[in-house]
Design a protein around this motif. Structure first.
Motif, PDB file in Angstrom:
ATOM      1  N   GLU A  78       0.860  -1.182   0.000  1.00  0.00           N
ATOM      2  CA  GLU A  78       0.000   0.000   0.000  1.00  0.00           C
ATOM      3  C   GLU A  78       0.894   1.228   0.000  1.00  0.00           C
ATOM      4  O   GLU A  78       1.888   1.302   0.722  1.00  0.00           O
ATOM      5  N   THR A  79       0.564   2.216  -0.817  1.00  0.00           N
ATOM      6  CA  THR A  79       1.390   3.410  -0.910  1.00  0.00           C
ATOM      7  C   THR A  79       0.575   4.576  -1.453  1.00  0.00           C
ATOM      8  O   THR A  79      -0.499   4.384  -2.046  1.00  0.00           O
ATOM      9  N   CYS A  85       3.972   2.648  -6.400  1.00  0.00           N
ATOM     10  CA  CYS A  85       2.802   1.838  -6.739  1.00  0.00           C
ATOM     11  C   CYS A  85       3.084   0.960  -7.950  1.00  0.00           C
ATOM     12  O   CYS A  85       2.798  -0.246  -7.942  1.00  0.00           O
ATOM     13  N   LEU A  86       3.654   1.542  -8.989  1.00  0.00           N
ATOM     14  CA  LEU A  86       3.947   0.791 -10.201  1.00  0.00           C
ATOM     15  C   LEU A  86       5.004  -0.284  -9.957  1.00  0.00           C
ATOM     16  O   LEU A  86       4.919  -1.387 -10.502  1.00  0.00           O
ATOM     17  N   LEU A  87       5.978   0.019  -9.127  1.00  0.00           N
ATOM     18  CA  LEU A  87       7.013  -0.960  -8.798  1.00  0.00           C
ATOM     19  C   LEU A  87       6.426  -2.122  -7.999  1.00  0.00           C
ATOM     20  O   LEU A  87       6.741  -3.291  -8.262  1.00  0.00           O
ATOM     21  N   PHE A  88       5.575  -1.791  -7.035  1.00  0.00           N
ATOM     22  CA  PHE A  88       4.929  -2.835  -6.229  1.00  0.00           C
ATOM     23  C   PHE A  88       4.029  -3.716  -7.095  1.00  0.00           C
ATOM     24  O   PHE A  88       3.974  -4.939  -6.923  1.00  0.00           O
ATOM     25  N   ALA A  89       3.310  -3.096  -8.025  1.00  0.00           N
ATOM     26  CA  ALA A  89       2.416  -3.855  -8.899  1.00  0.00           C
ATOM     27  C   ALA A  89       3.208  -4.797  -9.796  1.00  0.00           C
ATOM     28  O   ALA A  89       2.813  -5.954 -10.003  1.00  0.00           O
ATOM     29  N   TYR A 107      -3.011   3.755  -2.941  1.00  0.00           N
ATOM     30  CA  TYR A 107      -2.824   2.687  -3.911  1.00  0.00           C
ATOM     31  C   TYR A 107      -2.646   1.368  -3.162  1.00  0.00           C
ATOM     32  O   TYR A 107      -1.714   1.225  -2.385  1.00  0.00           O
ATOM     33  N   ARG A 108      -3.556   0.452  -3.421  1.00  0.00           N
ATOM     34  CA  ARG A 108      -3.441  -0.883  -2.819  1.00  0.00           C
ATOM     35  C   ARG A 108      -3.143  -1.884  -3.931  1.00  0.00           C
ATOM     36  O   ARG A 108      -3.866  -1.930  -4.928  1.00  0.00           O
ATOM     37  N   ILE A 109      -2.115  -2.664  -3.758  1.00  0.00           N
ATOM     38  CA  ILE A 109      -1.703  -3.629  -4.775  1.00  0.00           C
ATOM     39  C   ILE A 109      -2.344  -4.975  -4.457  1.00  0.00           C
ATOM     40  O   ILE A 109      -2.008  -5.621  -3.460  1.00  0.00           O
TER      41      ILE A 109
END
Length: 239
Positions: A78-79, A85-89, A107-109
């Motif tokens: 979450e960020t 966000c894009l990196l986590f996704a 942003y929740r992945i």
């Protein structure tokens, strides 16, 4: 109704008039009966036309009750930062998760969606830094076209897509078999959406389709589609 020459004398005076009334009695009664029946028929027709309008504009059988359904989304991060966000996704996708970004102010992945809370709770205990949240598709009275979409989405469609991702992850089916099952289910769902009564629900379902990108594995994309359709339908119906 046709009359005889004798019937024409009912407007005359005297005994001839009395005699004509006796002969015309049964016909007069039949005429009255026919008139009453015609009036009753007209009254019924008016009731058929105006009663649905008096009842709020819905005809009998125009809507049916649908049970609500809650879904549980396993998240890996979450960020509030778009780059993170894009990196986590991407990281979630590379590991076989959906990598779906859900924005509710943060942003929740999302890695996957489940119909049972017990399933997602178990996964949270074995995945460090993971968490989950839930969304509910509200139950209530829906028009027949919407009901067909919702029941298929929450029933057979969800079962097919979830089973495809689970069995593929376990190595029990091939990628081609998993893709065929999911794409067929999505086509059927989109076909039902064409007849949806709600323009928002129709637009939400038709905006989703099975079109796997080259940069994502089959497993990851199936999980992505599973999340995408559910989130889109819930957002459309809960507005």
């Amino acid at each position: 109704m046709r009359y005889s020459e004798n019937d024409a004398y009912i407007i005359q005076r005297g005994g001839r008039r009395s005699s004509s009334r006796k002969r015309g009695g049964p016909r007069r009664s039949a005429g009255i009966l026919i008139t009453v029946l015609l009036l009753l028929t007209a009254a019924i027709c008016l009731l058929v036309v105006f009663l649905p309008r008096m009842g709020g504009g819905k005809s009998v059988g125009a809507s049916a009750s649908v049970d609500g359904k809650t879904y549980y989304f396993l998240c890996t991060a979450e960020t509030e930062d778009k780059t993170q966000c894009l990196l986590f996704a991407k990281n979630a996708s590379d590991r076989g998760g959906a990598g779906y970004v859900y924005n509710d102010g943060k942003y929740r992945i999302i890695a996957a969606v489940y119909a049972k809370e017990s399933d997602v709770k178990t996964l949270v205990t074995v995945n460090a830094d993971s968490f989950y949240f839930s969304l509910t598709l509200q139950g209530g009275d829906y028009a027949s076209g919407d009901k067909a979409v919702i029941e298929y989405l929450t029933g057979e469609w969800f079962s097919v897509v979830s089973a495809a991702s689970t069995e593929l992850d376990r190595g029990n089916i091939t990628e081609s078999a998993a893709e065929y099952a999911v794409s067929s289910a999505c086509d059927k769902l989109r076909g039902l959406a064409e007849n949806a009564n709600s323009t928002k629900l129709k637009a939400a379902i038709l905006s989703c389709r099975y079109e796997p990108p080259q940069s994502q594995t089959v497993l990851s994309y199936i999980r992505y589609v599973n999340v995408e359709f559910i989130v889109s339908a819930i957002s459309a119906l809960n507005v």
